[in-house]
Structures are given as structure tokens and as C-alpha cells.
Design a protein around this motif. Structure first.
Motif, PDB file in Angstrom:
ATOM      1  N   GLY A   1       0.816  -1.217   0.000  1.00  0.00           N
ATOM      2  CA  GLY A   1       0.000   0.000   0.000  1.00  0.00           C
ATOM      3  C   GLY A   1       0.843   1.257   0.000  1.00  0.00           C
ATOM      4  O   GLY A   1       0.753   2.056   0.932  1.00  0.00           O
ATOM      5  N   PRO A   2       1.657   1.448  -1.017  1.00  0.00           N
ATOM      6  CA  PRO A   2       2.534   2.625  -0.985  1.00  0.00           C
ATOM      7  C   PRO A   2       1.771   3.931  -1.211  1.00  0.00           C
ATOM      8  O   PRO A   2       0.727   3.946  -1.858  1.00  0.00           O
ATOM      9  CB  PRO A   2       3.505   2.378  -2.145  1.00  0.00           C
ATOM     10  CG  PRO A   2       2.760   1.500  -3.074  1.00  0.00           C
ATOM     11  CD  PRO A   2       1.821   0.672  -2.246  1.00  0.00           C
ATOM     12  N   SER A   3       2.322   4.991  -0.667  1.00  0.00           N
ATOM     13  CA  SER A   3       1.793   6.324  -0.947  1.00  0.00           C
ATOM     14  C   SER A   3       2.633   6.901  -2.080  1.00  0.00           C
ATOM     15  O   SER A   3       3.856   6.797  -2.051  1.00  0.00           O
ATOM     16  CB  SER A   3       1.929   7.211   0.287  1.00  0.00           C
ATOM     17  OG  SER A   3       1.232   6.610   1.345  1.00  0.00           O
TER      18      SER A   3
ATOM     19  N   GLU B   1      -2.171   4.222  -1.849  1.00  0.00           N
ATOM     20  CA  GLU B   1      -2.714   4.954  -0.702  1.00  0.00           C
ATOM     21  C   GLU B   1      -2.473   6.446  -0.905  1.00  0.00           C
ATOM     22  O   GLU B   1      -1.519   7.025  -0.389  1.00  0.00           O
ATOM     23  CB  GLU B   1      -2.093   4.406   0.588  1.00  0.00           C
ATOM     24  CG  GLU B   1      -2.277   2.887   0.653  1.00  0.00           C
ATOM     25  CD  GLU B   1      -2.434   2.310   2.039  1.00  0.00           C
ATOM     26  OE1 GLU B   1      -1.880   2.870   2.992  1.00  0.00           O
ATOM     27  OE2 GLU B   1      -3.130   1.269   2.166  1.00  0.00           O
TER      28      GLU B   1
ATOM     29  N   TYR C   1      -5.224   7.307   7.451  1.00  0.00           N
ATOM     30  CA  TYR C   1      -4.653   5.982   7.190  1.00  0.00           C
ATOM     31  C   TYR C   1      -5.341   4.926   8.060  1.00  0.00           C
ATOM     32  O   TYR C   1      -5.701   3.847   7.574  1.00  0.00           O
ATOM     33  CB  TYR C   1      -3.141   5.991   7.468  1.00  0.00           C
ATOM     34  CG  TYR C   1      -2.567   4.593   7.553  1.00  0.00           C
ATOM     35  CD1 TYR C   1      -2.332   3.852   6.402  1.00  0.00           C
ATOM     36  CD2 TYR C   1      -2.319   3.993   8.791  1.00  0.00           C
ATOM     37  CE1 TYR C   1      -1.843   2.549   6.476  1.00  0.00           C
ATOM     38  CE2 TYR C   1      -1.832   2.701   8.872  1.00  0.00           C
ATOM     39  CZ  TYR C   1      -1.597   1.982   7.719  1.00  0.00           C
ATOM     40  OH  TYR C   1      -1.122   0.703   7.797  1.00  0.00           O
TER      41      TYR C   1
ATOM     42  N   VAL D   1       1.406  -6.789   5.926  1.00  0.00           N
ATOM     43  CA  VAL D   1       2.843  -6.654   6.182  1.00  0.00           C
ATOM     44  C   VAL D   1       3.179  -5.171   6.084  1.00  0.00           C
ATOM     45  O   VAL D   1       2.912  -4.538   5.066  1.00  0.00           O
ATOM     46  CB  VAL D   1       3.652  -7.427   5.114  1.00  0.00           C
ATOM     47  CG1 VAL D   1       5.152  -7.263   5.360  1.00  0.00           C
ATOM     48  CG2 VAL D   1       3.258  -8.895   5.100  1.00  0.00           C
TER      49      VAL D   1
ATOM     50  N   TRP E   1       4.475   1.448  12.304  1.00  0.00           N
ATOM     51  CA  TRP E   1       3.034   1.406  12.547  1.00  0.00           C
ATOM     52  C   TRP E   1       2.662   0.676  13.834  1.00  0.00           C
ATOM     53  O   TRP E   1       1.505   0.658  14.234  1.00  0.00           O
ATOM     54  CB  TRP E   1       2.309   0.740  11.357  1.00  0.00           C
ATOM     55  CG  TRP E   1       2.431   1.548  10.108  1.00  0.00           C
ATOM     56  CD1 TRP E   1       3.171   1.253   9.004  1.00  0.00           C
ATOM     57  CD2 TRP E   1       1.820   2.819   9.836  1.00  0.00           C
ATOM     58  NE1 TRP E   1       3.065   2.249   8.065  1.00  0.00           N
ATOM     59  CE2 TRP E   1       2.231   3.224   8.561  1.00  0.00           C
ATOM     60  CE3 TRP E   1       0.962   3.652  10.567  1.00  0.00           C
ATOM     61  CZ2 TRP E   1       1.834   4.423   7.975  1.00  0.00           C
ATOM     62  CZ3 TRP E   1       0.559   4.843   9.995  1.00  0.00           C
ATOM     63  CH2 TRP E   1       0.995   5.213   8.714  1.00  0.00           C
TER      64      TRP E   1
HETATM   65  N1  GLU Z   1       0.621   3.950   2.980  1.00  0.00           N
HETATM   66  C1  GLU Z   1       1.306   3.364   4.067  1.00  0.00           C
HETATM   67  C2  GLU Z   1       2.785   3.677   3.932  1.00  0.00           C
HETATM   68  O1  GLU Z   1       3.216   4.062   2.869  1.00  0.00           O
HETATM   69  C3  GLU Z   1       1.120   1.870   4.006  1.00  0.00           C
HETATM   70  C4  GLU Z   1       1.283   1.166   5.289  1.00  0.00           C
HETATM   71  C5  GLU Z   1       0.638  -0.219   5.166  1.00  0.00           C
HETATM   72  O2  GLU Z   1       1.170  -1.030   4.414  1.00  0.00           O
HETATM   73  O3  GLU Z   1      -0.379  -0.459   5.789  1.00  0.00           O
HETATM   74  O4  GLU Z   1       3.495   3.589   4.888  1.00  0.00           O
END
Ligand code: GLU
Length: 556
Positions: A40-42, A74, A239, A256, A261
């Protein structure tokens, strides 16, 4: 309070019911044990090693179990978005061999759980938020920046825990009328979780929750008590909320993500519980660390260029080498397996999250370089040639012409010292490979090292003269070396190093000095692979030409 009324007041345009989404995005039909993972990269424009590290874990878990690995973008933080970043993420990961089964692709979205861009899922998030408001689980908060600062300052003065919770949550219990008035005044609002965590208790009374982390085992953490923001004033989720809704509806089995986080895990657990959804298996990967002056520290974007994935592409690291290296830091038993299975494809190794480190993972560029040497030595020259060409096109276009030029010549160069019993492991990454072989190309040939100190200019000149006179391109390696020995003894240098060692006073030096003179004239360097072999590749004309050019006599 009539929460139904409140929900309609806040979200008049939301007409869908969460159950409809449950039907649109049903449970996946997968074999037992199949894992569903996601990246889920931003799209911030910076793709770092951590993304690739996590992506490998996701990819292995899904593909080893017959599951699904998908890409979700994301992009809820508009301020941090960069044009072209999504394409860069996809192509970078693809370059390193990470492929997705589903989600955002170069040609749009693919899969039954779309949309995979969070920015296109507003209606879904708001539908669930509306339901939470109806159930009294979430509420609007109109606090301004100033009011929040005030709360924080008072908490600091009173040495109370910071945040928006319990008695500090000013807007937790606003009346419907008050909310109505504020809405009529067009006051901005966020939606907050009405946390069920216990507030205002002594430290020892704080309730602990236990969570099973895939990598870290059982975690005991204080439960969440903060009324965190779920929906920002612009209607976009945070998020916390977005990933919970998405991972539920996209039926993710394993989340993962980086250890940064971990502190917010209790929030996510409370959200899953509140929404009555099963918790996915969270796997918090270790931070990437490096050694500096004997101390471990976190890799930093500012200080460490090697944190960026672009670094490896522009230096020209071979994806196989990077994969191989990452695997060694991902699973503690990988190196042992590799020793037992030197030629097996990486994918046949059984990867497990249990064998991952939960404390910091040491990232060591020297080790990557060593592994890269081992990996490259096994790749055929023709493949390395193509790799160099592809790299040059993207990063050193001025080299593409010569690399593409004489195919046979380059293949011979790349094979030099790689086909005997004792393989030379000279190649590490494309930029270094080109530097290593550049003397084969006249445009890049230059004298880089100086002649040995014990060889006078006159001697160097006469050695090169003698060499040129005796030069016969047809000589085999033994004949060639006999001639060098002859030149050495003619000029007062020992024909064998051991003779020199025994009686250094009898000689000016030994045969090694003589060949260094020739080596520098031919390659510009004091160290290189075998001279005779290099001459065979350079050809008679180029070899002689270089000796002549080096002859000080001709330069006078
Ligand atoms: N968008 C979040 C990040 O870039 C993703 C974190 C996740 O994988 O839940 O850190």
C-alpha cells in the motif's frame, strides 16, 4: 441522542448500506491456507528499500501459498503526491522482480476488488462512517487548531497524557441542536472514533490487549483510548480508517508493514473490533539499520542515498543480486539453504515470517556487493551485455553506442577470467563494470596508474621497446611469458620473483615490475586480468598501438 438523525445530517448523500459492499466484495474463493497480501505505498515519489523489502515478504507469502498479492495506492494525502509516482512504483518493483496479481497496473486497474486507489473510495469509507455514527461509535468534532493546542497545553501543565480522549474530548457529547447550529454556520468538522478504551484511570489500571503478530509473536499493548480522527475535514479518511476498511473489503489476510506502525496497532485493533470484522494477521517488519562508527542507526532518507531504490537502478545493480541479498536479510536460514542449494531458483526456498528478525535488520552495502559478485559470475556474458546496454540507455546514454557496437568484442571482454576453474569475481554493478572494462575502448582508455618506482624512465622505455620488437601476436601464453622473462633479465631484473627475494641487491627489481610496465602501457592500470588474454581481445593492432603511444621516446 438520535444517532440516526445525526448520521443523516452529516452524510445526506450517502445512501448505500454497508451490506451492499459486503456483497460486491465477497470472501475470496481460495484454497485453504492461501494468503492475501498487499502493498500500500503512498505515491510520494520516493520509493525506498523498505518498500521493496516489504514487497518481497508480501510476494513470497502470497505466491508460496497459492494466494493473491495486490497493489493498492494509498493516495489520501494530496499534499504529498507527486506526478508519475505510481508508474515509478510499478516499474521499479517490476524491475526487481516483484509482480502483482491484482490492483493498480500500468494499464489501469485489474481485479474484482476495485477501485484500488484510495482516492476513489470515498463513498465506501463514508458509508461505513455513516454506519458508525448511527451506532454512536463515531461523532463529529468541530475543534479548531487553536482549541486542540489549548487542550494539549493544559494537559502538559497538568502532566496528563496528551491527546483527544475522555474528559478532554470536548465534542464527544455535543447535542444534536448544537451540531445542527455548527453545521448551519458551515463550521468544518472531522469525524472521530468514540473510543471504548478506559480513560482517566491510573497507569496500572490501563487495560492491556494481546495481539498475535506474524513476525513478533504475542504483543501485549495498552488498549487504545484516543478518539482518533477517522475522516478529515475534507471527507478523506485517515490511514487508520482507510486501511482497516480496505483490508477488510479486499479480504487481506496478512498486513505486512513497517515497524513504524506498531504504536498505532491498538487503534486498528479497536477499529476492527468496533466494525465486528476479523483481524488480519499483522506482520510488522523490522526497521532497516546500518552500522556507523560501530553503532547501529536507522537508515535515513537524508543521509543514506542507498535507502532509495533509484540508487540501485542508477548504479546498475542486477535485480537478481538485490533479490538474493534481501532474502539473506529477510530469513535467517536463507544463507545456509543457499550453500546447500547453490543453483536452485530463489523461489524454491521456503520463506517464513517466523524466521524474520523483529529487531532492527542490518543493511550492509558491502555484503550486497559480495553477493552481487557471486550472482553475476553465474550470469552468461551475453546476458550481462544486454543488462549493461539496458542500464546505459536509462542512466548513461552516451555509452549505449559502444556497448551495442561490437557484440563479440564485448562478450569476450565480459568473459575474461570467467571460464576457467578459478573464476574472477570482478563485476558488482553496471557502473562499476563499465569502469572496470573501460580501457578496452579507446575513448575511455587513459593511463591511471604510475610506473613502478624502482623502474627508471629509461628502463621503462627500453622495456617497452624490447617488448614491441619481440611482439608476436601468435605467441601462446608460455611463449609470451618466456619473452617477458628474457626482457627482464636483459634489463637487469630477476626473471623469477623468488630469485629477487633471495638476492635483492643483484637486481633492479623482478619480472613483475616488467609486466607492470607493459600492463600500464596497455591498460593504463597496474592491476588487471591476464595481459596475454587481454591482448588477444584487444587484437594485434590496438595492442601495438598502445605500446607505441606509451613509449616516452615517441612522445618527445
Ligand atoms: N501507505 C502506508 C505507507 O506508505 C502503508 C502502510 C501499510 O502497508 O499499511 O506507509
Amino acid at each position: 441522542m438520535d444517532y440516526y438523525k445525526l448520521a443523516d445530517l452529516l452524510f445526506p448523500n450517502i445512501t448505500k448500506n454497508p451490506l451492499e459492499y459486503e456483497e460486491i466484495y465477497p470472501q475470496r474463493m481460495l484454497p485453504v491456507g492461501a494468503k492475501v497480501t498487499r502493498l500500500g505505498p503512498s505515491p510520494t515519489g520516493f520509493i525506498h528499500l523498505g518498500n521493496l523489502y516489504g514487497a518481497f515478504v508480501d510476494e513470497r507469502l502470497a505466491h508460496q501459498s497459492g494466494g493473491v498479492f495486490y497493489l493498492r495506492i494509498e493516495d489520501t494525502d494530496e499534499k504529498r503526491q507527486v506526478e508519475g509516482a505510481v508508474e515509478a512504483i510499478i516499474s521499479s518493483l517490476e524491475f526487481f522482480g516483484v509482480t502483482f496479481d491484482e490492483g493498480v497496473t500500468k494499464d489501469g486497474e485489474k481485479g474484482n476488488y476495485a477501485p484500488y486507489h484510495q482516492s476513489q473510495r470515498s463513498e465506501i469509507y463514508q458509508t461505513y462512517i455513516k454506519q458508525m455514527v448511527r451506532r454512536g461509535q463515531a461523532y463529529p468534532c468541530f475543534c479548531t487548531e487553536e482549541e486542540l493546542n489549548e487542550i494539549r497545553e493544559t494537559q502538559e501543565c497538568l502532566k496528563e497524557n496528551p491527546g483527544y480522549y475522555g474528559k478532554w474530548a470536548k465534542h464527544r457529547n455535543l447535542s444534536l441542536e448544537e451540531i445542527q447550529t455548527r453545521l448551519d454556520n458551515k463550521e468544518a468538522f472531522v469525524i472521530r472514533l468514540r473510543s471504548q478504551g478506559t480513560h482517566d484511570c491510573e497507569d496500572e489500571d490501563i487495560k492491556m490487549i494481546s495481539v498475535e503478530d506474524g513476525i513478533r509473536g504475542t504483543l501485549m499493548m495498552p488498549e487504545n483510548d484516543q478518539d482518533v480522527v477517522l475522516l478529515k475535514a475534507n471527507g478523506i479518511p485517515t490511514y487508520h480508517f482507510a486501511h482497516v476498511v480496505d483490508d477488510h473489503l479486499m479480504r487481506t489476510s496478512h498486513v505486512v508493514r513497517g515497524a513504524e506502525w506498531l504504536p498505532s496497532l491498538p487503534i486498528h485493533v479497536e477499529l476492527f473490533n468496533t466494525l465486528e470484522w476479523p483481524l488480519p494477521v499483522y506482520c510488522h517488519t523490522a526497521q532497516l539499520m546500518k552500522m556507523e562508527n560501530g553503532n547501529r542507526r536507522k537508515l535515513s532518507k537524508r543521509k543514506d542515498p542507498e535507502l532509495s531504490l533509484d540508487y540501485y537502478r542508477s548504479e546498475g545493480y542486477h535485480p537478481k543480486a538485490v533479490r538474493e541479498y534481501l532474502m539473506t536479510i529477510l530469513n535467517s536460514n536463507y544463507e545456509e539453504w543457499r550453500m546447500e542449494n547453490p543453483n536452485a531458483p530463489l523461489d524454491s526456498f521456503e520463506f517464513t515470517v517466523e524466521k524474520m528478525s523483529s529487531s532492527g535488520t542490518l543493511f550492509d552495502l558491502d555484503k550486497l556487493n559480495d553477493i552481487s559478485k557471486d550472482v553475476l559470475v553465474k550470469i552468461p556474458a551475453a546476458e550481462i551485455r544486454q543488462f549493461l546496454i539496458d542500464w546505459s540507455k536509462a542512466h548513461r546514454p552516451e555509452l549505449t553506442g559502444i556497448l551495442e557496437g561490437d557484440e563479440e568484442y564485448l562478450i569476450k571482454i565480459l568473459d575474461l577470467g570467467r571460464n576457467g576453474n578459478k573464476l574472477r569475481k570482478d563485476f558488482v554493478f553496471a557502473r562499476q563494470i563499465f569502469e572496470f572494462i573501460s580501457y578496452f575502448y579507446n575513448d575511455y582508455f587513459k593511463i591511471e596508474d604510475s610506473y613502478p618506482e624502482n623502474v627508471s624512465d629509461d628502463d621503462a622505455k627500453s622495456i617497452l621497446y624490447a617488448y614491441l620488437e619481440s611482439y608476436d601476436h601468435q605467441d601462446d601464453q608460455t611463449q609470451w611469458f618466456d619473452k617477458i622473462r628474457q626482457i627482464a633479465s636483459d634489463k637487469g631484473y630477476a626473471a623469477k620473483p623468488k630469485d629477487y627475494k633471495k638476492n635483492p641487491e643483484l637486481y633492479k627489481g623482478h619480472v613483475g615490475d616488467v609486466s607492470t610496465v607493459i600492463r600500464i602501457a596497455l591498460m593504463g592500470r597496474a592491476t588487471s586480468p591476464d595481459i596475454w588474454e587481454i591482448q588477444q581481445i584487444l587484437g594485434e593492432e590496438k595492442s601495438k598501438e598502445r605500446i607505441i603511444k606509451a613509449l616516452p621516446f615517441f612522445n618527445e
